[in-house]
Motif scaffolding. Structure first.
Motif, mmCIF file in Angstrom:
data_model
loop_
_atom_site.group_PDB
_atom_site.id
_atom_site.type_symbol
_atom_site.label_atom_id
_atom_site.label_comp_id
_atom_site.label_asym_id
_atom_site.label_seq_id
_atom_site.Cartn_x
_atom_site.Cartn_y
_atom_site.Cartn_z
ATOM 1 N N ALA A 152 -1.781 1.330 -3.163
ATOM 2 C CA ALA A 152 -1.980 2.461 -2.257
ATOM 3 C C ALA A 152 -3.445 2.652 -1.913
ATOM 4 N N LEU A 157 -2.614 0.344 2.540
ATOM 5 C CA LEU A 157 -1.472 1.158 2.948
ATOM 6 C C LEU A 157 -1.480 1.518 4.428
ATOM 7 N N TYR A 161 0.888 1.509 9.239
ATOM 8 C CA TYR A 161 1.721 2.421 8.442
ATOM 9 C C TYR A 161 2.910 2.927 9.254
ATOM 10 N N ASP A 163 6.954 5.105 8.767
ATOM 11 C CA ASP A 163 7.726 5.963 7.880
ATOM 12 C C ASP A 163 9.231 5.738 8.006
ATOM 13 N N SER A 179 9.194 7.624 3.414
ATOM 14 C CA SER A 179 7.848 8.078 3.078
ATOM 15 C C SER A 179 7.193 8.810 4.230
ATOM 16 N N ARG A 180 6.293 9.694 3.888
ATOM 17 C CA ARG A 180 5.482 10.401 4.872
ATOM 18 C C ARG A 180 4.063 10.523 4.326
ATOM 19 N N TYR A 181 3.093 10.626 5.236
ATOM 20 C CA TYR A 181 1.692 10.661 4.820
ATOM 21 C C TYR A 181 1.127 12.060 4.981
ATOM 22 N N CYS A 187 -2.385 11.468 0.665
ATOM 23 C CA CYS A 187 -1.430 10.873 -0.259
ATOM 24 C C CYS A 187 -0.133 10.544 0.476
ATOM 25 N N GLN A 188 0.580 9.589 -0.068
ATOM 26 C CA GLN A 188 1.881 9.212 0.446
ATOM 27 C C GLN A 188 2.949 9.890 -0.404
ATOM 28 N N SER A 190 6.921 10.086 -1.095
ATOM 29 C CA SER A 190 8.109 9.265 -0.886
ATOM 30 C C SER A 190 9.339 9.962 -1.437
ATOM 31 N N ARG A 206 4.572 11.051 -5.477
ATOM 32 C CA ARG A 206 3.300 11.244 -4.770
ATOM 33 C C ARG A 206 2.298 10.201 -5.241
ATOM 34 N N VAL A 209 -4.015 8.304 -2.209
ATOM 35 C CA VAL A 209 -4.597 7.142 -1.537
ATOM 36 C C VAL A 209 -6.115 7.212 -1.650
#
Length: 252
Positions: A152, A157, A161, A163, A179-181, A187-188, A190, A206, A209
């Motif tokens: 990550a 990442l 990217y 989702d 996943s979402r940023y 942070c990602q 998921s 979580r 990143v």
């Protein structure tokens, strides 16, 4: 079962279904390649004393023990530690397994090397990560080595990217992840659904990143030097867009 992605989400996440999914998902040859990398890049002497943190179900701990090293694995998951101890017993391998938070390492400077594998580096936010690395600096001896496995990193990442949900299958266990940023916390997040027949486990994870430079600065501030980055266990150089970063460092 569902958990919010709090800072300690990992304390409840790693129960049987997620652990068993990942135990099946990683082929033995991938673990052996990691062990080869660790021994080669850290120039480990025979019977080196090594700390694997967090160790999960012990695949690297046991792989290193099979090479003759004296290894201790630390992990918070009771299920993972129980599985690792059982595997060690049935395999005739000697390794110590301790159920504890990854930040609770023995700060006695007695270890020759520390490995932090499996993308767990990003579990911690910046203050906790700094504390973790300071602890590792007190755990490993002067001149001792460190290996960090991290997927990550921002340079890994973020290029391309997306989702879109992914579905993965290992035997009779299915994992669906969306996943979402989070741009506020970098942070990602998921959303995982693990299922096997009528058994379902849902949870959010979580991964913080960090840029490659941030990680280097954190390591330097914690007392490490000679930081090197690789894109895989074969030793290929880490570049923008590499899917994985294997980082090595030495305790100053």
């Amino acid at each position: 079962m569902s958990q919010s992605p709090s800072s300690d989400w990992y304390s409840d996440f790693f129960s049987y279904l997620p652990n068993e999914f990942w135990r099946r998902a990683v082929p033995p040859e991938a673990t052996q390649a990691d062990i080869d990398f660790i021994e080669r890049e850290l120039d480990l002497a025979p019977e080196s004393r090594i700390l694997d943190v967090p160790c999960g179900s012990g695949r690297h701990t046991l792989g290193l023990a099979a090479r003759g090293h004296r290894v201790t694995g630390i992990d918070l998951s009771h299920e993972a530690i129980t599985h690792a101890r059982r595997t060690a017993e049935t395999s005739g391998l000697t390794a110590d397994f301790v159920q504890a938070d990854m930040r609770e390492t023995p700060r006695d400077g007695s270890y020759d090397a520390i490995v932090c594998m499996g993308n767990s580096f990003g579990y911690l936010d910046y203050p906790d990560l700094r504390t973790f690395l300071e602890g590792l600096s007190s755990t490993v001896r002067s001149g001792g080595g460190l290996v960090v496995d991290f997927m990550a990193t921002a340079e890994s990442l973020l290029p391309g990217y997306g989702d879109d949900p992914r579905t993965m299958q290992t035997g009779d266990i299915t994992a669906v992840v969306a996943s979402r940023y989070d741009v506020t916390d970098s942070c990602q997040i998921s959303d995982y659904t693990f299922s096997r027949g009528d058994e379902v486990f849902r949870a959010e994870a979580r991964h913080h990143v960090y840029t490659s430079a941030q990680i280097g600065h954190l390591l330097t501030d914690a007392g490490f030097t000679d930081v090197r980055r690789f894109a895989g266990p074969e030793g290929e150089p880490y570049e923008f867009g590499s899917s994985r970063m294997l980082l090595t460092a030495r305790r100053a």
